[in-house]
Design a protein around this motif. Structure first.
Motif, short mmCIF file in Angstrom:
data_model
loop_
_atom_site.label_atom_id
_atom_site.label_comp_id
_atom_site.label_asym_id
_atom_site.label_seq_id
_atom_site.Cartn_x
_atom_site.Cartn_y
_atom_site.Cartn_z
N ALA A 273 0.82 -1.22 0.00
CA ALA A 273 0.00 0.00 0.00
C ALA A 273 0.85 1.27 0.00
O ALA A 273 0.53 2.25 0.67
CB ALA A 273 -0.94 -0.01 1.21
N GLY B 278 -0.14 5.43 -2.15
CA GLY B 278 -1.07 6.52 -1.80
C GLY B 278 -0.35 7.85 -1.62
O GLY B 278 0.89 7.91 -1.57
N PRO C 132 -3.83 4.95 -7.60
CA PRO C 132 -3.78 5.84 -6.43
C PRO C 132 -4.86 6.91 -6.45
O PRO C 132 -5.10 7.57 -5.45
CB PRO C 132 -2.40 6.52 -6.55
CG PRO C 132 -1.67 5.81 -7.61
CD PRO C 132 -2.66 5.09 -8.48
N PHE D 252 -8.88 4.67 -6.00
CA PHE D 252 -9.17 3.87 -4.79
C PHE D 252 -8.86 4.72 -3.55
O PHE D 252 -7.97 5.56 -3.59
CB PHE D 252 -8.33 2.59 -4.78
CG PHE D 252 -8.78 1.61 -5.82
CD1 PHE D 252 -9.88 0.78 -5.59
CD2 PHE D 252 -8.15 1.54 -7.05
CE1 PHE D 252 -10.32 -0.10 -6.57
CE2 PHE D 252 -8.58 0.66 -8.02
CZ PHE D 252 -9.67 -0.16 -7.79
N LYS E 225 -7.38 6.10 -0.12
CA LYS E 225 -6.02 6.00 0.44
C LYS E 225 -6.01 4.93 1.54
O LYS E 225 -6.90 4.94 2.40
CB LYS E 225 -5.63 7.36 1.02
CG LYS E 225 -4.21 7.44 1.47
CD LYS E 225 -3.85 8.87 1.88
CE LYS E 225 -2.40 8.91 2.31
NZ LYS E 225 -2.19 9.06 3.71
N PRO E 226 -5.03 3.99 1.49
CA PRO E 226 -4.97 2.97 2.55
C PRO E 226 -4.81 3.63 3.94
O PRO E 226 -4.26 4.72 4.05
CB PRO E 226 -3.73 2.16 2.20
CG PRO E 226 -3.47 2.45 0.75
CD PRO E 226 -3.99 3.82 0.48
N ASP F 71 -1.75 0.98 7.94
CA ASP F 71 -1.52 -0.12 6.99
C ASP F 71 -0.37 0.16 6.02
O ASP F 71 0.16 -0.76 5.40
CB ASP F 71 -2.79 -0.34 6.15
CG ASP F 71 -3.80 -1.20 6.90
OD1 ASP F 71 -3.42 -1.74 7.96
OD2 ASP F 71 -4.94 -1.32 6.42
N SER G 225 -6.84 -2.70 4.31
CA SER G 225 -7.51 -1.53 3.74
C SER G 225 -7.26 -1.35 2.24
O SER G 225 -7.86 -0.46 1.64
CB SER G 225 -7.14 -0.26 4.51
OG SER G 225 -5.77 -0.03 4.42
N ASN G 226 -6.38 -2.11 1.62
CA ASN G 226 -6.32 -2.01 0.15
C ASN G 226 -6.53 -3.39 -0.50
O ASN G 226 -5.99 -3.68 -1.55
CB ASN G 226 -5.04 -1.33 -0.34
CG ASN G 226 -3.86 -2.28 -0.45
OD1 ASN G 226 -3.79 -3.28 0.25
ND2 ASN G 226 -2.95 -1.98 -1.34
N ARG G 227 -7.32 -4.21 0.15
CA ARG G 227 -7.56 -5.58 -0.32
C ARG G 227 -8.09 -5.62 -1.76
O ARG G 227 -7.66 -6.43 -2.57
CB ARG G 227 -8.56 -6.21 0.65
CG ARG G 227 -8.76 -7.68 0.75
CD ARG G 227 -7.64 -8.63 0.91
NE ARG G 227 -6.57 -8.47 1.86
CZ ARG G 227 -6.55 -8.90 3.11
NH1 ARG G 227 -7.59 -9.47 3.64
NH2 ARG G 227 -5.48 -8.77 3.84
N VAL H 270 -7.62 -3.55 -4.25
CA VAL H 270 -6.54 -3.30 -5.21
C VAL H 270 -5.66 -4.55 -5.32
O VAL H 270 -5.30 -4.98 -6.43
CB VAL H 270 -5.68 -2.09 -4.76
CG1 VAL H 270 -4.50 -1.88 -5.68
CG2 VAL H 270 -6.53 -0.84 -4.72
N GLN H 271 -5.33 -5.16 -4.18
CA GLN H 271 -4.49 -6.36 -4.22
C GLN H 271 -5.14 -7.44 -5.08
O GLN H 271 -4.46 -8.08 -5.91
CB GLN H 271 -4.31 -6.93 -2.82
CG GLN H 271 -3.50 -6.08 -1.88
CD GLN H 271 -3.67 -6.53 -0.44
OE1 GLN H 271 -3.86 -7.71 -0.18
NE2 GLN H 271 -3.64 -5.60 0.49
#
Ligand code: HEM
Length: 339
Positions: free
Chosen positions: A99, A102, A299, A302, A304-305, A309, A317-319, A321-322
């Motif tokens: 992450a 961001g 960035p 989505f 911001k993580p 995190d 918090s960026n699941r 995107v992953q």
């Protein structure tokens, strides 16, 4: 007094968390070192390489078989450039999965993506410089894809090869793009990208209040780790060069090699595979450009993580995107391996 560029990249101390191998994987630093190796070996090759359609392939053979240590220089150049694609892809995934893209790193993320695209373009133009029988098919297919882009296609085609039959005339253009245009751009963006890492506060780690360990490492320790990385990478490059020489084929005759299966360089095999499905504008241009545009927008579209995190592997918090990036990468890998 303003710090020098070196001191800007290496402040007196940095948080230890920013320099852990298991966090950065050493991938960004390795990519910079590979660029340096590519630059030095490329300059050495220029002493013997002849950018002329009649003599180019023969000059590559001269470098490989007759110039003292020419084989080593050529093979190291080849392996460093292949490794740069892999290492920058790993670095990209590290940035996504920790992450680190961001704000305030959004702009640097775009600089990184531009570096990756330039790396692919440099690899492709370098591949064409061999000017042997194997390069005619990828050269024709690649430049024809440029041509079909609506409105600007014809212009891009002319910029890339200068008109005429690609396999007859493109060499000098590709040579100039490879050693001049693209190289200058990648050097400028490379310096800028590394500069921005520190300007944005160093490698992304949780803010001090949320950090478990507070220790810092000195500039000397950072440099010691960088030298260790350069030493290991050099050994790997030399071993690869000794045991797996760069490909070499008979000189180009203006037609594809009848004995070789026509294929793109390995990093574009997935596009070649998609081209079998139909419309080249969709599968050869729009899908790859769509993927690139999606990566560039990550960035910005989505959320911001969470601060806690940032800099942690696979945070919650960026699941989303992953998962999406993971699926795209799996799709590219599966298509590549189908070849
Ligand atoms: C040839 C290509 C590249 C080079 C030479 C390069 C170099 C570097 C270096 C030296 C660092 C600091 C150390 C590290 O994180 O390992 C870094 C960080 C960073 N890079 Fe790259 N990079 C490249 C490609 C990319 C790509 C493809 C992206 C993403 C699209 C990217 C985005 C970033 C970001 C966001 C950071 C800050 C990471 C953080 O704060 O954790 N870079 N890069």
């Amino acid at each position: 007094m303003r710090p020098s560029y070196f001191h800007h990249l290496h402040p007196p101390t940095i948080p230890a968390a920013q320099a852990r191998w298991r966090h950065t994987l050493g991938a960004g630093g390795t990519a910079i070192f590979l660029m340096l190796v590519i630059g030095v070996t490329g300059i050495l090759e220029m002493f013997y390489y002849v950018p002329n359609p009649q003599e180019a392939a023969r000059s590559v053979q001269t470098i490989t078989y007759h110039v003292p240590f020419g084989w080593l220089v050529r093979n190291v150049h080849y392996w460093a450039s292949q490794s740069l694609v892999v290492v920058s892809a790993v670095h990209f995934l590290r940035v996504i999965f920790t992450a680190a893209y961001g704000s305030p790193r959004r702009f640097n993320y775009l600089l990184g993506l531009a570096l990756f695209v330039l790396t692919l373009m440099l690899d492709f133009t370098g591949y064409i410089l061999r000017w042997d029988m194997d390069i005619c098919w990828p050269l024709t297919t690649g430049t024809n894809l440029l041509k079909i882009i609506p409105f600007v296609g014809e212009f891009l085609f002319r910029v890339a090869i200068g008109g005429g039959e690609a396999c007859a005339t493109a060499l000098l253009r590709f040579y100039t793009w490879h050693i001049f245009g693209l190289t200058i751009l990648i050097v400028i963006l490379g310096f800028w990208h590394a500069f921005r890492v520190r300007r944005d506060g160093g490698i992304a780690v949780p803010p001090p209040t949320l950090r478990i360990h507070a220790e810092r490492i000195s500039r000397n320790e950072l440099v010691r780790r960088e030298i260790l990385m350069m030493f290991i990478v050099s050994i790997v490059l030399i071993l690869l060069s000794i045991f797996f020489p760069a490909p070499i084929a008979p000189a180009m005759t203006g037609k594809p090699n009848p004995n070789a299966e026509a294929h793109a360089p390995w990093f574009f095999l997935w596009v070649q595979q998609m081209l079998k499905w139909g419309d080249p504008l969709i599968f050869g241009v729009l899908v790859p450009l769509g993927i690139l545009t999606f990566f560039a927008l990550i960035p910005y579209i989505f959320p911001k993580p969470d601060d806690a995190d940032i800099g942690r592997w696979f945070p919650k918090s960026n699941r989303v995107v992953q998962v999406i990036v993971g699926l795209i990468v799996a799709y590219i890998l599966i298509l590549t391996l189908q070849r």
